[in-house]
Design a protein around this motif. Structure first.
Motif, PDB file in Angstrom:
ATOM      1  N   GLY B 136       7.672   9.854   8.523  1.00  0.00           N
ATOM      2  CA  GLY B 136       7.141   8.493   8.566  1.00  0.00           C
ATOM      3  C   GLY B 136       6.108   8.355   9.666  1.00  0.00           C
ATOM      4  N   ASN B 137       5.509   7.164   9.750  1.00  0.00           N
ATOM      5  CA  ASN B 137       4.427   6.931  10.700  1.00  0.00           C
ATOM      6  C   ASN B 137       4.406   5.470  11.124  1.00  0.00           C
ATOM      7  N   SER B 138       4.179   5.232  12.393  1.00  0.00           N
ATOM      8  CA  SER B 138       4.016   3.874  12.908  1.00  0.00           C
ATOM      9  C   SER B 138       2.621   3.383  12.552  1.00  0.00           C
ATOM     10  N   VAL B 139       2.553   2.245  11.841  1.00  0.00           N
ATOM     11  CA  VAL B 139       1.256   1.702  11.424  1.00  0.00           C
ATOM     12  C   VAL B 139       1.016   0.362  12.097  1.00  0.00           C
ATOM     13  N   THR B 140      -0.258   0.039  12.241  1.00  0.00           N
ATOM     14  CA  THR B 140      -0.621  -1.212  12.893  1.00  0.00           C
ATOM     15  C   THR B 140      -0.029  -2.388  12.128  1.00  0.00           C
ATOM     16  N   SER B 145       6.061  -3.317  14.553  1.00  0.00           N
ATOM     17  CA  SER B 145       7.343  -2.654  14.293  1.00  0.00           C
ATOM     18  C   SER B 145       7.407  -2.073  12.889  1.00  0.00           C
ATOM     19  N   THR B 146       6.266  -1.680  12.303  1.00  0.00           N
ATOM     20  CA  THR B 146       6.258  -1.261  10.905  1.00  0.00           C
ATOM     21  C   THR B 146       6.026   0.242  10.793  1.00  0.00           C
ATOM     22  N   VAL B 147       6.834   0.860   9.939  1.00  0.00           N
ATOM     23  CA  VAL B 147       6.788   2.306   9.713  1.00  0.00           C
ATOM     24  C   VAL B 147       6.490   2.557   8.233  1.00  0.00           C
ATOM     25  N   SER B 148       5.515   3.396   7.969  1.00  0.00           N
ATOM     26  CA  SER B 148       5.221   3.768   6.580  1.00  0.00           C
ATOM     27  C   SER B 148       5.998   5.018   6.204  1.00  0.00           C
ATOM     28  N   THR B 149       6.329   5.126   4.926  1.00  0.00           N
ATOM     29  CA  THR B 149       6.966   6.334   4.410  1.00  0.00           C
ATOM     30  C   THR B 149       6.782   6.328   2.899  1.00  0.00           C
ATOM     31  N   ALA B 150       7.415   7.262   2.230  1.00  0.00           N
ATOM     32  CA  ALA B 150       7.343   7.278   0.770  1.00  0.00           C
ATOM     33  C   ALA B 150       8.360   6.296   0.193  1.00  0.00           C
ATOM     34  N   GLY B 151       8.078   5.776  -0.984  1.00  0.00           N
ATOM     35  CA  GLY B 151       9.049   4.894  -1.646  1.00  0.00           C
ATOM     36  C   GLY B 151      10.379   5.593  -1.861  1.00  0.00           C
ATOM     37  N   HIS B 152      10.319   6.879  -2.211  1.00  0.00           N
ATOM     38  CA  HIS B 152      11.578   7.583  -2.493  1.00  0.00           C
ATOM     39  C   HIS B 152      12.346   7.927  -1.223  1.00  0.00           C
ATOM     40  N   CYS B 153      11.789   7.575  -0.070  1.00  0.00           N
ATOM     41  CA  CYS B 153      12.487   7.784   1.198  1.00  0.00           C
ATOM     42  C   CYS B 153      13.161   6.507   1.703  1.00  0.00           C
ATOM     43  N   ALA B 194      12.050  -0.919  -9.146  1.00  0.00           N
ATOM     44  CA  ALA B 194      12.633  -1.303 -10.436  1.00  0.00           C
ATOM     45  C   ALA B 194      12.373  -0.275 -11.529  1.00  0.00           C
ATOM     46  N   ASP B 195      11.242   0.400 -11.433  1.00  0.00           N
ATOM     47  CA  ASP B 195      10.853   1.291 -12.523  1.00  0.00           C
ATOM     48  C   ASP B 195      10.718   2.757 -12.111  1.00  0.00           C
ATOM     49  N   GLY B 196      10.715   3.034 -10.824  1.00  0.00           N
ATOM     50  CA  GLY B 196      10.512   4.412 -10.374  1.00  0.00           C
ATOM     51  C   GLY B 196       9.137   4.935 -10.733  1.00  0.00           C
ATOM     52  N   ASN B 197       8.164   4.061 -10.768  1.00  0.00           N
ATOM     53  CA  ASN B 197       6.802   4.463 -11.119  1.00  0.00           C
ATOM     54  C   ASN B 197       6.174   5.210  -9.942  1.00  0.00           C
ATOM     55  N   ILE B 198       5.941   6.493 -10.138  1.00  0.00           N
ATOM     56  CA  ILE B 198       5.493   7.344  -9.039  1.00  0.00           C
ATOM     57  C   ILE B 198       4.105   6.962  -8.522  1.00  0.00           C
ATOM     58  N   GLN B 199       3.416   6.190  -9.307  1.00  0.00           N
ATOM     59  CA  GLN B 199       2.096   5.706  -8.894  1.00  0.00           C
ATOM     60  C   GLN B 199       2.200   4.842  -7.640  1.00  0.00           C
ATOM     61  N   TYR B 200       3.399   4.308  -7.399  1.00  0.00           N
ATOM     62  CA  TYR B 200       3.590   3.371  -6.279  1.00  0.00           C
ATOM     63  C   TYR B 200       4.607   3.910  -5.271  1.00  0.00           C
ATOM     64  N   ASP B 201       4.646   5.210  -5.083  1.00  0.00           N
ATOM     65  CA  ASP B 201       5.662   5.833  -4.227  1.00  0.00           C
ATOM     66  C   ASP B 201       5.323   5.661  -2.740  1.00  0.00           C
ATOM     67  N   THR B 202       5.438   4.454  -2.288  1.00  0.00           N
ATOM     68  CA  THR B 202       5.199   4.134  -0.869  1.00  0.00           C
ATOM     69  C   THR B 202       6.183   3.050  -0.447  1.00  0.00           C
ATOM     70  N   GLY B 203       6.602   3.085   0.794  1.00  0.00           N
ATOM     71  CA  GLY B 203       7.481   2.040   1.320  1.00  0.00           C
ATOM     72  C   GLY B 203       7.193   1.808   2.794  1.00  0.00           C
ATOM     73  N   PHE B 204       7.678   0.685   3.275  1.00  0.00           N
ATOM     74  CA  PHE B 204       7.515   0.340   4.693  1.00  0.00           C
ATOM     75  C   PHE B 204       8.855  -0.134   5.247  1.00  0.00           C
ATOM     76  N   ALA B 205       9.160   0.307   6.443  1.00  0.00           N
ATOM     77  CA  ALA B 205      10.368  -0.135   7.145  1.00  0.00           C
ATOM     78  C   ALA B 205       9.948  -0.965   8.353  1.00  0.00           C
TER      79      ALA B 205
END
Lengths: 57, 332
Positions: B136-140, B145-153, B194-205
């Motif tokens: 993951g990565n700390s993003v502006t 306090s936001t961390v980017s990662t993959a949706g599947h993570c 909801a769909d597991g669409n790999i086109q959108y495999d991103t998440g934020f914590a």
């Protein structure tokens, strides 16, 4: 997607202290990499078609 | 031990052992050319055991050594002051190239080993009863306090969100120099959750404060960029843990992105990369203003093909992922 919120989210049910306590050195060392592997292209001999997505290994 | 050798013979000797051409330390001197071998350059060589040479160079001698350019000036002066029967030899002979070798020998590796980067780290989480690790990565962000990662993570895709999510920036060999940051909320595109669409495999914590400080104030935060041109050149980071990697150190891959020819409907892009599992969620960075030195994040490590993938694919960060980021970075 019309009418559906394009953003999903979940709030943590644990406190930060509980989460930090959960991750003992042993659990961190044993955590498995989570990854997505798609079946390899048939015309690419360098790749296998062994995996599905995502891997819960 | 002083000898005269042709250039070819001397090169062979170089491969057989330590061969130094010295005029001071070994006492060897260049011999004048004789008539019988006047068409070949004469090379004075002295074989010296490496232990002798190493012992010779005491700290005092190394400090007192005369810069080589002083000797070069003297050599030029000598050359100019008298006739030299070696004149012209440098212009003769066929073109020759002798390839060098890297310190690690020939390699086909598609990654580089990296020193820890303060804002990049590992993420640990529990999903469907199992404990997992990604990057993951700390993003502006407004909340710092936001961390980017993959949706599947952070989400099964489709399915439940993870629990026990924690970010460990600059992780190395089990050490967490900036501490462990527990997530208080997780965000993903609904098309992933909801769909597991790999086109959108991103998440934020969104992580909680640690010792009353915000993540970005401690480790920094990289800018983000959306709706960028395709085909940019990226540097992707991650902590690959599956063999042959160990997950203990940071690794990077670099290259120009190309489309996924096998599944163009994903609209993802790939770069040459042999990182394995555990690198998922690591940031793809594009250069930014040299003044800030951080660059901008524009994707994450998402997927590969087969078990020996040589291309890492990442989702195109368009409007949907921008909306997810906007919700996460504004969360309190």
């Amino acid at each position: 997607m019309s009418g559906k919120d394009p953003v999903s989210h979940a709030d943590a049910s644990q406190t930060p202290e509980e989460i930090l306590a959960y991750w003992t050195p042993e659990r961190m060392a044993e955590a498995q990499p989570r990854e997505i592997r798609l079946p390899a292209a048939q015309d690419d001999p360098a790749q296998d078609d062994a995996a599905q997505q995502p891997e819960d290994n | 031990m002083t000898s005269k050798k042709s250039l070819a013979t001397s090169l062979m000797s170089l491969s057989a052992g330590l061969l130094l051409t010295l005029s001071a330390a070994g006492g060897a001197t260049a011999s004048p050319a004789t008539s019988q071998d006047s068409v070949q350059p004469q090379i004075a060589s002295t074989a010296i055991p490496s232990s002798t040479a190493a012992a010779y160079w005491t700290s005092e001698r190394m400090r007192a050594a005369i810069p080589g350019d002083v000797l070069a000036e003297k050599a030029v002066a000598r050359h100019n002051s008298k006739s030299n029967n070696l004149g012209g030899i440098l212009e003769k002979g066929s073109s020759t190239k002798i390839p060098g070798t890297s310190a690690r020998g020939k390699t086909t590796s598609l990654h580089m080993n990296e020193q820890p980067v303060s804002h990049i780290g590992k993420v640990f989480f529990t999903l469907n009863g199992g404990n997992y690790v990604c990057s993951g990565n700390s993003v502006t962000s407004a909340n710092k306090s936001t961390v980017s990662t993959a949706g599947h993570c952070l989400n099964s895709g489709p399915g439940a969100f993870a629990s026990n999510f924690v970010f460990v920036p600059a992780y190395r060999d089990g050490v967490a120099p900036y501490g462990k940051w527990a997530a208080k909320a997780l965000y993903a595109p609904t098309q992933w959750s909801a769909d597991g669409n790999i086109q959108y495999d991103t998440g934020f914590a969104v992580v909680s404060q640690l010792n009353s400080r915000n993540l970005a104030d401690v480790v920094g935060a990289v800018g983000v960029a959306f709706n960028q041109p395709r085909g940019l050149t990226y540097k992707a980071y991650g902590y690959p843990a599956a063999k042959p990697f160990t997950g203990q150190t940071l690794v990077s891959c670099s290259g120009k992105a190309g489309n996924d020819a096998l599944n163009p409907q994903f609209e993802t892009q790939g770069i040459p990369c042999d990182m394995t599992g555990g690198s998922s969620g690591g940031p793809w960075l594009v250069p930014g203003d040299p003044a800030d030195g951080l660059g901008y994040q524009n994707s994450v490590n998402s997927y590969g093909y087969g078990t020996r993938a040589t291309t890492m694919y990442g989702p195109y960060w368009g409007e949907v992922i921008a909306q997810v980021y906007a919700r996460a970075e504004a969360a309190k």
